[in-house]
Design a protein around this motif. Structure first.
Motif, PDB file in Angstrom:
ATOM      1  N   ILE A   1       1.004  -1.125   0.171  1.00 39.87           N
ATOM      2  CA  ILE A   1      -0.005   0.148  -0.008  1.00 39.87           C
ATOM      3  C   ILE A   1       0.694   1.383   0.197  1.00 39.87           C
ATOM      4  O   ILE A   1       1.814   1.343   1.026  1.00 39.87           O
ATOM      5  N   MET A   2       0.803   2.063  -0.706  1.00 39.19           N
ATOM      6  CA  MET A   2       1.644   3.346  -1.073  1.00 39.19           C
ATOM      7  C   MET A   2       0.683   4.558  -1.093  1.00 39.19           C
ATOM      8  O   MET A   2      -0.296   4.589  -1.408  1.00 39.19           O
ATOM      9  N   GLY A   3       1.308   5.732  -1.010  1.00 35.66           N
ATOM     10  CA  GLY A   3       0.537   6.903  -0.900  1.00 35.66           C
ATOM     11  C   GLY A   3       1.526   7.861  -0.011  1.00 35.66           C
ATOM     12  O   GLY A   3       2.264   7.616   0.875  1.00 35.66           O
ATOM     13  N   PRO A   4       1.084   9.171  -0.285  1.00 36.66           N
ATOM     14  CA  PRO A   4       1.893  10.112   0.394  1.00 36.66           C
ATOM     15  C   PRO A   4       1.516  10.336   1.707  1.00 36.66           C
ATOM     16  O   PRO A   4       0.595   9.570   2.134  1.00 36.66           O
ATOM     17  N   SER A   5       2.177  11.140   2.794  1.00 37.27           N
ATOM     18  CA  SER A   5       1.771  11.501   4.078  1.00 37.27           C
ATOM     19  C   SER A   5       0.292  11.960   4.156  1.00 37.27           C
ATOM     20  O   SER A   5       0.183  12.911   3.487  1.00 37.27           O
ATOM     21  N   GLY A   6      -0.544  11.392   4.802  1.00 42.38           N
ATOM     22  CA  GLY A   6      -2.062  11.688   4.913  1.00 42.38           C
ATOM     23  C   GLY A   6      -2.736  11.174   4.066  1.00 42.38           C
ATOM     24  O   GLY A   6      -4.099  11.484   3.860  1.00 42.38           O
ATOM     25  N   SER A   7      -2.351  10.247   3.096  1.00 40.96           N
ATOM     26  CA  SER A   7      -3.130   9.464   2.148  1.00 40.96           C
ATOM     27  C   SER A   7      -4.211   8.645   2.751  1.00 40.96           C
ATOM     28  O   SER A   7      -5.269   8.031   1.976  1.00 40.96           O
ATOM     29  N   GLY A   8      -3.919   8.113   4.166  1.00 46.52           N
ATOM     30  CA  GLY A   8      -5.001   7.305   4.750  1.00 46.52           C
ATOM     31  C   GLY A   8      -4.193   5.780   4.729  1.00 46.52           C
ATOM     32  O   GLY A   8      -4.994   4.853   5.460  1.00 46.52           O
ATOM     33  N   LYS A   9      -3.162   5.404   4.422  1.00 42.86           N
ATOM     34  CA  LYS A   9      -2.347   4.171   4.332  1.00 42.86           C
ATOM     35  C   LYS A   9      -2.185   3.576   5.688  1.00 42.86           C
ATOM     36  O   LYS A   9      -2.536   2.461   5.838  1.00 42.86           O
ATOM     37  N   SER A  10      -1.503   4.408   6.518  1.00 39.52           N
ATOM     38  CA  SER A  10      -1.442   3.913   8.058  1.00 39.52           C
ATOM     39  C   SER A  10      -2.938   3.640   8.591  1.00 39.52           C
ATOM     40  O   SER A  10      -3.008   2.718   9.184  1.00 39.52           O
ATOM     41  N   THR A  11      -3.845   4.439   8.394  1.00 38.25           N
ATOM     42  CA  THR A  11      -5.237   4.231   8.794  1.00 38.25           C
ATOM     43  C   THR A  11      -5.878   2.837   8.301  1.00 38.25           C
ATOM     44  O   THR A  11      -6.219   2.184   8.870  1.00 38.25           O
ATOM     45  N   LEU A  12      -5.605   2.579   7.085  1.00 28.50           N
ATOM     46  CA  LEU A  12      -6.032   1.381   6.405  1.00 28.50           C
ATOM     47  C   LEU A  12      -5.605   0.157   7.072  1.00 28.50           C
ATOM     48  O   LEU A  12      -6.183  -0.670   7.482  1.00 28.50           O
ATOM     49  N   LEU A  13      -4.121   0.191   7.300  1.00 28.42           N
ATOM     50  CA  LEU A  13      -3.299  -0.871   7.910  1.00 28.42           C
ATOM     51  C   LEU A  13      -3.853  -0.938   9.224  1.00 28.42           C
ATOM     52  O   LEU A  13      -4.085  -2.230   9.654  1.00 28.42           O
ATOM     53  N   HIS A  14      -4.133   0.082  10.139  1.00 32.70           N
ATOM     54  CA  HIS A  14      -4.504  -0.166  11.411  1.00 32.70           C
ATOM     55  C   HIS A  14      -5.889  -0.797  11.535  1.00 32.70           C
ATOM     56  O   HIS A  14      -6.429  -1.628  12.408  1.00 32.70           O
ATOM     57  N   ILE A  15      -6.720  -0.479  10.650  1.00 26.44           N
ATOM     58  CA  ILE A  15      -8.182  -1.201  10.375  1.00 26.44           C
ATOM     59  C   ILE A  15      -7.988  -2.666   9.919  1.00 26.44           C
ATOM     60  O   ILE A  15      -8.560  -3.515  10.674  1.00 26.44           O
ATOM     61  N   LEU A  16      -7.190  -2.862   8.873  1.00 32.14           N
ATOM     62  CA  LEU A  16      -6.893  -4.278   8.752  1.00 32.14           C
ATOM     63  C   LEU A  16      -6.284  -5.016   9.790  1.00 32.14           C
ATOM     64  O   LEU A  16      -6.695  -6.368  10.032  1.00 32.14           O
ATOM     65  N   GLY A  17      -5.612  -4.470  10.316  1.00 36.77           N
ATOM     66  CA  GLY A  17      -4.840  -5.162  11.821  1.00 36.77           C
ATOM     67  C   GLY A  17      -5.617  -5.166  13.072  1.00 36.77           C
ATOM     68  O   GLY A  17      -5.260  -5.568  14.028  1.00 36.77           O
ATOM     69  N   CYS A  18      -7.016  -4.692  12.949  1.00 36.38           N
ATOM     70  CA  CYS A  18      -7.911  -4.544  14.046  1.00 36.38           C
ATOM     71  C   CYS A  18      -7.411  -3.494  15.240  1.00 36.38           C
ATOM     72  O   CYS A  18      -7.672  -3.724  16.452  1.00 36.38           O
ATOM     73  N   LEU A  19      -6.667  -2.792  14.695  1.00 38.57           N
ATOM     74  CA  LEU A  19      -5.825  -2.010  15.959  1.00 38.57           C
ATOM     75  C   LEU A  19      -6.784  -0.504  15.939  1.00 38.57           C
ATOM     76  O   LEU A  19      -6.869   0.101  16.946  1.00 38.57           O
ATOM     77  N   ASP A  20      -7.873  -0.512  14.816  1.00 40.90           N
ATOM     78  CA  ASP A  20      -8.959   0.541  14.692  1.00 40.90           C
ATOM     79  C   ASP A  20     -10.006   0.125  14.152  1.00 40.90           C
ATOM     80  O   ASP A  20      -9.975  -1.032  13.525  1.00 40.90           O
ATOM     81  N   THR A  21     -10.975   0.848  14.175  1.00 38.16           N
ATOM     82  CA  THR A  21     -12.351   0.483  13.408  1.00 38.16           C
ATOM     83  C   THR A  21     -12.995   1.265  12.730  1.00 38.16           C
ATOM     84  O   THR A  21     -12.678   2.705  12.921  1.00 38.16           O
ATOM     85  N   PRO A  22     -13.573   1.030  11.662  1.00 34.85           N
ATOM     86  CA  PRO A  22     -14.007   1.979  10.744  1.00 34.85           C
ATOM     87  C   PRO A  22     -15.274   2.758  11.118  1.00 34.85           C
ATOM     88  O   PRO A  22     -16.003   2.375  12.279  1.00 34.85           O
ATOM     89  N   THR A  23     -15.334   3.903  10.947  1.00 33.34           N
ATOM     90  CA  THR A  23     -16.572   4.825  11.214  1.00 33.34           C
ATOM     91  C   THR A  23     -17.802   4.288  10.311  1.00 33.34           C
ATOM     92  O   THR A  23     -18.836   4.217  10.782  1.00 33.34           O
ATOM     93  N   GLN A  24     -17.532   3.867   9.061  1.00 39.21           N
ATOM     94  CA  GLN A  24     -18.647   3.361   8.024  1.00 39.21           C
ATOM     95  C   GLN A  24     -18.217   2.500   7.292  1.00 39.21           C
ATOM     96  O   GLN A  24     -16.673   2.386   7.145  1.00 39.21           O
ATOM     97  N   GLY A  25     -18.804   1.400   6.716  1.00 42.98           N
ATOM     98  CA  GLY A  25     -18.268   0.350   6.090  1.00 42.98           C
ATOM     99  C   GLY A  25     -18.406  -1.129   6.539  1.00 42.98           C
ATOM    100  O   GLY A  25     -18.363  -1.167   7.713  1.00 42.98           O
ATOM    101  N   GLN A  26     -17.739  -1.897   5.829  1.00 41.26           N
ATOM    102  CA  GLN A  26     -17.643  -3.311   6.316  1.00 41.26           C
ATOM    103  C   GLN A  26     -16.264  -3.969   5.950  1.00 41.26           C
ATOM    104  O   GLN A  26     -15.690  -3.768   4.859  1.00 41.26           O
TER     105      GLN A  26
END
Length: 226
Positions: free
Chosen positions: A37-62
C-alpha cells in the motif's frame, strides 16, 4: 478470500473539525497474496493498515476477515483476532529492551496461554526461520538494526498468523540492511504467507506482487506487478 472491505470510511474529530482519513475504500485481498500500500503522508495508508490489523475500527463500511465481519466485533473479539490471526512488523521494532530475543518472540504465545516448553520450541523455530537462532539469548541493544527487525518478524510469525502486516518495515534501516529485510519478506511469501505492507519507498513496493495506491483516503491505483 482472506480480506474484503467495502466502502470503508474513517472520520476523526480534531479540534471540533472532521478529518476524513478514509473516504470509501473497497478492496479484496486473496490468501497468500503479497500487497504493498503506497501513498503520500496523509493519504490514509496507515489508517487502512490499522483497520486491517484490528487496531482501529471504521466509522462506516464493512470489513470481512476470513469470512467474518470484523467491523462488528467488540474490543475483546478484536484483541483475539490480533493475537491469533495477525502478525505485526513496525519500523520502530517495539521490542522489550531488557528481554532476550527468545523472550520477545515468545510474548504473543504467553498472551495465548501456551505452555513454557511449547513456547520456547515455537519461538526458537521462528527465530531460526529468519536466520537468528544463534542470537536467541541476545537483548535488543546487542543486536544490529537488521537483527532487531528480524526478531520483530519472528515475533509476528510465531503464532502462525493468517496475515502479516508491516508498516514501513525498512524505515529505520540503511539501504543494504533494508534490502536484506525485504529478502526475508520475499522468502516468507514464497512459503505461502499473506503479506500486506505500507511503504513510501517504490523500491520496497516492487517486492510485492500487487501495489495499491491511496490519495486523500481513496484508492487511485491498483496494479498487479506479476
Amino acid at each position: 478470500m482472506l480480506i474484503q472491505i467495502h466502502q470503508l470510511k474513517k472520520i476523526y474529530q480534531m479540534d471540533g473539525e472532521k478529518v476524513i482519513a478514509l473516504a470509501g475504500v473497497s478492496l479484496s485481498i486473496e490468501s497468500s497474496e503479497y500487497l504493498a500500500i503506497m501513498g503520500p503522508s496523509g493519504s490514509g495508508k496507515s489508517t487502512l493498515l490499522h483497520i486491517l490489523g484490528c487496531l482501529d475500527t471504521p466509522t462506516q463500511g464493512q470489513y470481512f476477515f476470513e469470512g467474518e465481519e470484523i467491523s462488528k466485533f467488540d474490543d475483546e473479539a478484536l484483541a483475539g483476532i490480533r493475537n491469533k490471526k495477525i502478525g505485526f512488523v513496525f519500523q520502530t521494532f517495539n521490542l522489550l529492551p531488557r528481554a532476550s530475543s527468545l523472550h520477545n518472540v515468545e510474548l504473543p504465545l504467553i498472551y495465548s496461554g501456551i505452555n513454557v516448553s511449547e513456547r520456547k520450541k515455537r519461538a526458537t523455530a521462528a527465530l531460526e526461520s529468519v536466520g537468528l537462532k544463534d542470537r536467541a539469548q541476545h537483548k535488543p541493544n546487542e543486536l544490529s538494526g537488521g537483527e532487531r527487525q528480524r526478531v520483530t518478524i519472528a515475533r509476528a510469525l510465531v503464532n502462525h498468523p493468517s496475515l502479516l502486516l508491516a508498516d514501513e518495515p525498512t524505515g529505520n534501516l540503511d539501504s543494504k540492511t533494508g534490502a536484506e529485510i525485504m529478502t526475508v519478506f520475499d522468502d516468507l511469501h514464497r512459503e505461502g504467507n499473506s503479506i500486506v505492507l505500507v511503504t513510501h519507498d517504490q523500491m520496497v513496493a516492487q517486492h510485492a506482487e500487487r501495489i495499491v495506491k491511496l490519495l486523500d483516503g481513496q484508492v487511485v491505483g491498483d496494479e498487479r506487478m506479476r
